[in-house]
Scaffold this motif. Structure first.
Motif, short mmCIF file in Angstrom:
data_model
loop_
_atom_site.label_atom_id
_atom_site.label_comp_id
_atom_site.label_asym_id
_atom_site.label_seq_id
_atom_site.Cartn_x
_atom_site.Cartn_y
_atom_site.Cartn_z
N MET A 182 8.51 -13.39 -2.06
CA MET A 182 9.24 -12.58 -3.02
C MET A 182 8.67 -11.17 -3.10
O MET A 182 9.41 -10.19 -3.23
CB MET A 182 9.20 -13.25 -4.40
CG MET A 182 9.98 -14.55 -4.51
SD MET A 182 11.76 -14.34 -4.18
CE MET A 182 11.89 -15.09 -2.54
N GLN A 183 7.35 -11.06 -3.02
CA GLN A 183 6.70 -9.75 -3.01
C GLN A 183 7.17 -8.94 -1.81
O GLN A 183 7.48 -7.74 -1.91
CB GLN A 183 5.18 -9.92 -2.97
CG GLN A 183 4.39 -8.63 -2.92
CD GLN A 183 4.41 -7.87 -4.24
OE1 GLN A 183 4.69 -8.45 -5.29
NE2 GLN A 183 4.15 -6.57 -4.17
N HIS A 184 7.25 -9.59 -0.66
CA HIS A 184 7.68 -8.93 0.57
C HIS A 184 9.14 -8.47 0.44
O HIS A 184 9.49 -7.36 0.86
CB HIS A 184 7.53 -9.90 1.74
CG HIS A 184 7.84 -9.30 3.07
ND1 HIS A 184 7.07 -8.30 3.64
CD2 HIS A 184 8.85 -9.52 3.95
CE1 HIS A 184 7.58 -7.96 4.82
NE2 HIS A 184 8.67 -8.69 5.02
N VAL A 215 12.76 -13.63 7.15
CA VAL A 215 11.68 -14.00 6.23
C VAL A 215 11.77 -15.49 5.93
O VAL A 215 12.85 -15.99 5.57
CB VAL A 215 11.77 -13.19 4.93
CG1 VAL A 215 10.69 -13.61 3.95
CG2 VAL A 215 11.68 -11.70 5.23
N PRO A 216 10.67 -16.26 6.08
CA PRO A 216 10.72 -17.71 5.81
C PRO A 216 10.72 -18.02 4.31
O PRO A 216 9.95 -17.44 3.54
CB PRO A 216 9.45 -18.23 6.48
CG PRO A 216 8.51 -17.06 6.45
CD PRO A 216 9.36 -15.83 6.58
N ALA A 272 10.71 -4.61 0.48
CA ALA A 272 11.79 -4.22 1.38
C ALA A 272 12.93 -3.56 0.62
O ALA A 272 13.51 -2.56 1.06
CB ALA A 272 12.29 -5.45 2.14
N LEU A 273 13.27 -4.11 -0.54
CA LEU A 273 14.33 -3.52 -1.36
C LEU A 273 13.95 -2.13 -1.83
O LEU A 273 14.78 -1.21 -1.86
CB LEU A 273 14.63 -4.43 -2.55
CG LEU A 273 15.35 -5.74 -2.24
CD1 LEU A 273 15.36 -6.67 -3.47
CD2 LEU A 273 16.79 -5.48 -1.79
N GLU A 274 12.71 -1.94 -2.20
CA GLU A 274 12.26 -0.62 -2.67
C GLU A 274 12.26 0.41 -1.55
O GLU A 274 12.28 1.62 -1.81
CB GLU A 274 10.88 -0.75 -3.30
CG GLU A 274 10.91 -1.50 -4.62
CD GLU A 274 9.53 -1.85 -5.16
OE1 GLU A 274 9.43 -2.17 -6.34
OE2 GLU A 274 8.56 -1.79 -4.37
N LEU A 275 12.26 -0.04 -0.31
CA LEU A 275 12.38 0.87 0.84
C LEU A 275 13.84 1.23 1.12
O LEU A 275 14.12 2.06 1.98
CB LEU A 275 11.77 0.23 2.09
CG LEU A 275 10.25 0.12 2.14
CD1 LEU A 275 9.82 -0.68 3.36
CD2 LEU A 275 9.64 1.52 2.16
N GLY A 276 14.76 0.58 0.40
CA GLY A 276 16.18 0.84 0.62
C GLY A 276 16.82 -0.11 1.60
O GLY A 276 17.91 0.16 2.11
N ASP A 277 16.17 -1.24 1.88
CA ASP A 277 16.73 -2.22 2.82
C ASP A 277 17.77 -3.11 2.15
O ASP A 277 17.88 -3.15 0.92
CB ASP A 277 15.61 -3.11 3.38
CG ASP A 277 14.75 -2.38 4.39
OD1 ASP A 277 15.13 -1.26 4.78
OD2 ASP A 277 13.70 -2.92 4.79
#
Length: 534
Positions: free
Chosen positions: A117-119, A98-99, A123-128
């Motif tokens: 930051m939204q992206h 991510v840039p 990603a964190l909410e997907l468990g990444d």
């Protein structure tokens, strides 16, 4: 929240495999500690580390995290590295990186990372797991820069978005990366994962919006303390140099200690010398029993000065402290050892010669690329990318040699395709031992040139330093009194812990890696003990 996270892209898996191989060639030993602290795939996680070696830091984290624990680590990189027609740009983009826009790169325009930051939050909410370097930039410096508050603010934003989900948790996994010599071939690296800091809306309501910014600063401070606790964090290169010498005097050459223990011992001495440099505390933050009297502070300052003077003299002579530790050798013993070391070195260089013809294009390409790159800016802004340049150019030129050899040797391409990488690896192993033998030969020659009377006087001086270092280590730092015996029992397996002559010989001739006696060692004809000027 998914229990499996984002599927691993094929390009990410390929890059992870490729650079695990490349990093193991470039660095002699990559020791990873604390992998049991890594949250499993499906649990939101922000991996944070100190940032001193540009893209190499990210590659080390990617290859150090076992795939069975995390299927991928979503990286971030400065936006200026995207959209270019270079291998590095392709490498970054194809790995799902991510840039991030940095203010220093957009002086004349505004910097808006809101969409980024939204992206990352999604990603964190997907468990990444995502990787961020909270220093904000890579730099060649002995100290960790003050951490920016971006990670703490990201934790706060994610918790706030999920404040109605009582089961939601997010972890901050801090990691300390320590390079013995970050840009030198066949040096060593320590990667230490600390226990994760776990947050949830229920346990940390103070991080939910509206938030007191003091809580953001407190979390950032806690992250800085944990990261710096696992690496060599110094205000100056001189302190690093002196602390390493003190650690070598305390645990002399050949002590069977792991790289992690070595770094922790160096750091213990470093913290003592830093305390003496800073002077006594006056703000009441430290308990009285930890404060040093003016006499103790002066004694530490004098020890630091004496160690620096001693190391300067050793550097001028080109010998290690280990040559001074014992009484000077008789002249005939030195001469016999000179013959043995020189003979062994020449033998190893001879059998390495055919394979060296394959390595020459790689060495010349990387040397030329790095030489030109150093001209583009000052040390603090360019030297952090030297390892990255060596890795990329070494990989590209190595692949050219490999495939070029296969093409030239047609119709024996199949045999050459397997033989060339095997020969190059064995050449590297022989070359390591040859260089080590040559360094020993050179040191013995210098011992003869220095002369026994001067060495005897230096030995007496070293005995005084040893007594003062041991007093500091045992009485103040609470380190084990008999370091060699202690670390032989607890020193781990990374540095040739052997039980008997047969195992010692088999480890020495191991194909896998060289059995080093010194974690400071690199593939150079001289020992690296000095650092750039401040």
């Amino acid at each position: 929240m998914s229990s499996s996270g984002t599927p691993t892209p094929w390009s990410y898996a390929f890059i992870r495999l490729l650079f695990r191989f490349v990093l193991k060639i470039f660095y002699g030993s990559i020791v990873v500690e604390g992998t049991h602290n890594i949250p499993k795939t499906g649990r939101p996680c922000i991996v944070c580390a100190n940032h001193s070696n540009s893209l190499t830091d990210a590659l080390l984290l990617v290859t150090s995290i076992p795939p069975k624990d995390r299927n991928m680590l979503r990286l971030t990189a400065k936006a200026t590295q995207f959209g270019q027609r270079t291998f590095t740009s392709w490498l970054i983009e194809s790995a799902g990186t991510v840039p991030i826009k940095r203010r220093k790169d957009y002086v004349e325009g505004s910097v808006d990372n809101t969409d980024i930051m939204q992206h990352l939050m999604e990603a964190l909410e997907l468990g990444d797991a995502i990787c961020l370097f909270p220093e904000g930039m890579s730099r060649y410096h002995p100290t960790i820069a003050p951490l920016k508050t971006g990670v703490a603010r990201l934790v706060s934003d994610v918790l706030t978005r999920n404040r109605n989900n009582p089961d939601f948790e997010i972890s901050v996994l801090n990691c300390s990366v320590t390079y013995m010599h970050r840009q030198h071939f066949r040096s060593d690296v320590l990667v230490s994962f600390h226990p994760p800091m776990t947050f949830s809306p229920k346990t940390h309501p103070e991080l939910l919006a509206p938030i007191d910014y003091n809580n953001i600063r407190l979390l950032t401070t806690q992250m800085h303390e944990q990261i710096s606790s696992g690496t060599i964090d110094s205000p100056s290169w001189d302190l690093v140099r002196v602390a390493k010498l003190a650690a070598r005097i305390y645990a002399p050459l050949g002590t069977r200690m792991s790289l992690g223990d070595h770094v922790r011992v160096v750091r213990a001495f470093l913290e003592a010398f830093k305390a003496a440099e800073d002077g006594p505390e006056v703000d009441g933050e430290h308990p009285e029993e930890d404060e040093k009297t003016p006499a103790e502070t002066a004694e530490l300052a004098q020890l630091r000065l004496d160690l620096r003077t001693y190391q300067d003299q050793l550097a001028r002579w080109g010998i290690k402290d280990d040559r001074i530790r014992r009484q000077p050798l008789p002249r005939h013993t030195i001469l016999s050892r000179i013959i043995v070391r020189l003979t062994w070195s020449l033998c190893l260089f001879s059998i390495s010669f055919p394979g060296l013809m394959l390595w020459v294009p790689v060495f010349l390409t990387t040397f030329y690329a790095v030489h030109n790159f150093k001209k583009t800016g000052p040390i603090f802004d360019t030297w952090d990318e030297i390892a990255q340049y060596k890795l990329i150019y070494g990989l590209m030129s190595g692949l050219c040699v490999w495939f070029g050899s296969a093409v030239v040797t047609f119709p024996f391409t199949v045999v050459t395709f397997l033989l060339v990488p095997a020969l190059m690896w064995m050449t590297l192993r022989w070359l390591e031992d040859a260089v080590s033998a040559f360094r020993a030969f050179s040191a013995l020659v210098r011992l003869l040139l220095v002369g026994k009377p001067t060495l005897r006087a230096m030995h007496v001086r070293r005995e005084d330093l040893h007594a003062r270092v041991m007093r500091l280590a045992v009485e103040t730092l609470r380190l084990p009194e008999d370091s060699e015996a202690y670390f032989a029992r607890h020193g781990g397996k990374e540095k040739g812990r052997v039980r008997g002559p047969w195992e010692s010989g088999s480890r020495y001739f191991s194909i896998k890696r060289r059995r080093k006696r010194d974690w400071n060692e690199t593939l150079r004809l001289y020992d690296v003990v000095d650092y750039p000027k401040e």
